[in-house]
Write a protein that holds these residues in place. Structure first.
Motif, PDB file in Angstrom:
ATOM      1  N   LEU A   1      -2.328  -4.045   0.779  1.00  0.00           N
ATOM      2  CA  LEU A   1      -2.283  -3.699  -0.282  1.00  0.00           C
ATOM      3  C   LEU A   1      -1.804  -4.234  -1.419  1.00  0.00           C
ATOM      4  CD1 LEU A   1      -0.275  -0.014   0.044  1.00  0.00           C
ATOM      5  CD2 LEU A   1      -2.167  -0.082   0.839  1.00  0.00           C
ATOM      6  N   HIS A   2      -2.751  -4.448  -2.235  1.00  0.00           N
ATOM      7  CA  HIS A   2      -2.362  -5.506  -3.266  1.00  0.00           C
ATOM      8  C   HIS A   2      -2.535  -4.970  -4.309  1.00  0.00           C
ATOM      9  CE1 HIS A   2      -4.961  -8.826  -6.154  1.00  0.00           C
ATOM     10  NE2 HIS A   2      -3.102  -9.537  -5.118  1.00  0.00           N
TER      11      HIS A   2
ATOM     12  N   VAL B   1       5.617   1.789   4.742  1.00  0.00           N
ATOM     13  CA  VAL B   1       5.167   0.798   3.745  1.00  0.00           C
ATOM     14  C   VAL B   1       6.145  -0.576   3.461  1.00  0.00           C
ATOM     15  CG1 VAL B   1       3.919  -0.300   1.414  1.00  0.00           C
ATOM     16  CG2 VAL B   1       3.937   2.450   2.335  1.00  0.00           C
ATOM     17  N   GLY B   2       5.812  -1.522   4.172  1.00  0.00           N
ATOM     18  CA  GLY B   2       6.153  -2.546   4.193  1.00  0.00           C
ATOM     19  C   GLY B   2       6.910  -2.823   2.568  1.00  0.00           C
TER      20      GLY B   2
ATOM     21  N   VAL C   1      -7.643  -5.991   2.871  1.00  0.00           N
ATOM     22  CA  VAL C   1      -7.036  -5.366   1.084  1.00  0.00           C
ATOM     23  C   VAL C   1      -7.567  -4.446   0.501  1.00  0.00           C
ATOM     24  CG1 VAL C   1      -6.433  -6.636  -0.808  1.00  0.00           C
ATOM     25  CG2 VAL C   1      -6.437  -7.897   1.074  1.00  0.00           C
ATOM     26  N   ILE C   2      -6.450  -3.891   0.233  1.00  0.00           N
ATOM     27  CA  ILE C   2      -7.063  -2.281  -1.120  1.00  0.00           C
ATOM     28  C   ILE C   2      -6.343  -3.015  -1.619  1.00  0.00           C
ATOM     29  CG2 ILE C   2      -6.360   0.051  -1.346  1.00  0.00           C
ATOM     30  CD1 ILE C   2      -6.682   0.600   1.699  1.00  0.00           C
TER      31      ILE C   2
ATOM     32  N   ARG D   1       1.308  -9.369  -5.804  1.00  0.00           N
ATOM     33  CA  ARG D   1       1.717  -8.689  -4.839  1.00  0.00           C
ATOM     34  C   ARG D   1       1.287  -7.960  -4.015  1.00  0.00           C
ATOM     35  NH1 ARG D   1       4.787  -4.902  -7.834  1.00  0.00           N
ATOM     36  NH2 ARG D   1       6.287  -4.891  -6.078  1.00  0.00           N
ATOM     37  N   PHE D   2       1.907  -8.011  -2.591  1.00  0.00           N
ATOM     38  CA  PHE D   2       1.559  -7.478  -1.409  1.00  0.00           C
ATOM     39  C   PHE D   2       1.799  -6.786  -0.544  1.00  0.00           C
ATOM     40  CE2 PHE D   2      -1.408 -11.449  -2.598  1.00  0.00           C
ATOM     41  CZ  PHE D   2      -3.303 -10.561  -2.123  1.00  0.00           C
ATOM     42  N   ALA D   3       1.874  -5.520   0.081  1.00  0.00           N
ATOM     43  CA  ALA D   3       2.764  -4.522   0.626  1.00  0.00           C
ATOM     44  C   ALA D   3       1.667  -4.675   1.815  1.00  0.00           C
ATOM     45  CB  ALA D   3       3.173  -3.747   0.194  1.00  0.00           C
TER      46      ALA D   3
END
Length: 117
Positions: free
Chosen positions: A114-115, A90-91, A70-71, A100-102
């Protein structure tokens, strides 16, 4: 013990992976000859202690097998736009009870989350 220092990211082509991670915002800490045709390519995000090294010499680590790293992002939407503008896919940002995450995949399919808010 106080911190994780280096995380090995398995890749097939170190130079292709390096260019991708530079686009993501990583900086090169060390790039030097290593074993045979391999290089020691160590990279980090600005102001972060933990770094990554792009490896192709661990047969048990298959390129594209990394998941779950996780970044943290200050502004997830702004980071998604910045990466997309650089040509990085990016999703969609999914909302969970813990943020939230992508997802971003490197050229080998290693998946980063990505958080942010």
């Amino acid at each position: 013990m106080r911190a994780i220092s280096i995380i090995s990211i398995p890749v097939t082509d170190q130079q292709v992976a390096k260019e991708f991670y530079l686009k993501m915002g990583f900086k090169i800490m060390v790039e030097a000859p290593f074993q045979g045709d391999s290089m020691w390519i160590q990279m980090t995000l600005p102001d972060v202690e933990t770094s990554i090294t792009l490896v192709n010499w661990f047969p048990e680590l298959k390129a594209g097998s990394i998941r779950g790293f996780v970044i943290n992002c200050e502004d997830l939407d702004a980071d998604i736009k910045q990466l997309t503008d650089k040509g990085i896919e990016v999703g969609p940002a999914d909302k969970t009870p813990w943020g939230r995450f992508a997802t971003v995949n490197d050229p080998d399919g290693n998946a980063w989350s990505l958080h942010g808010k």
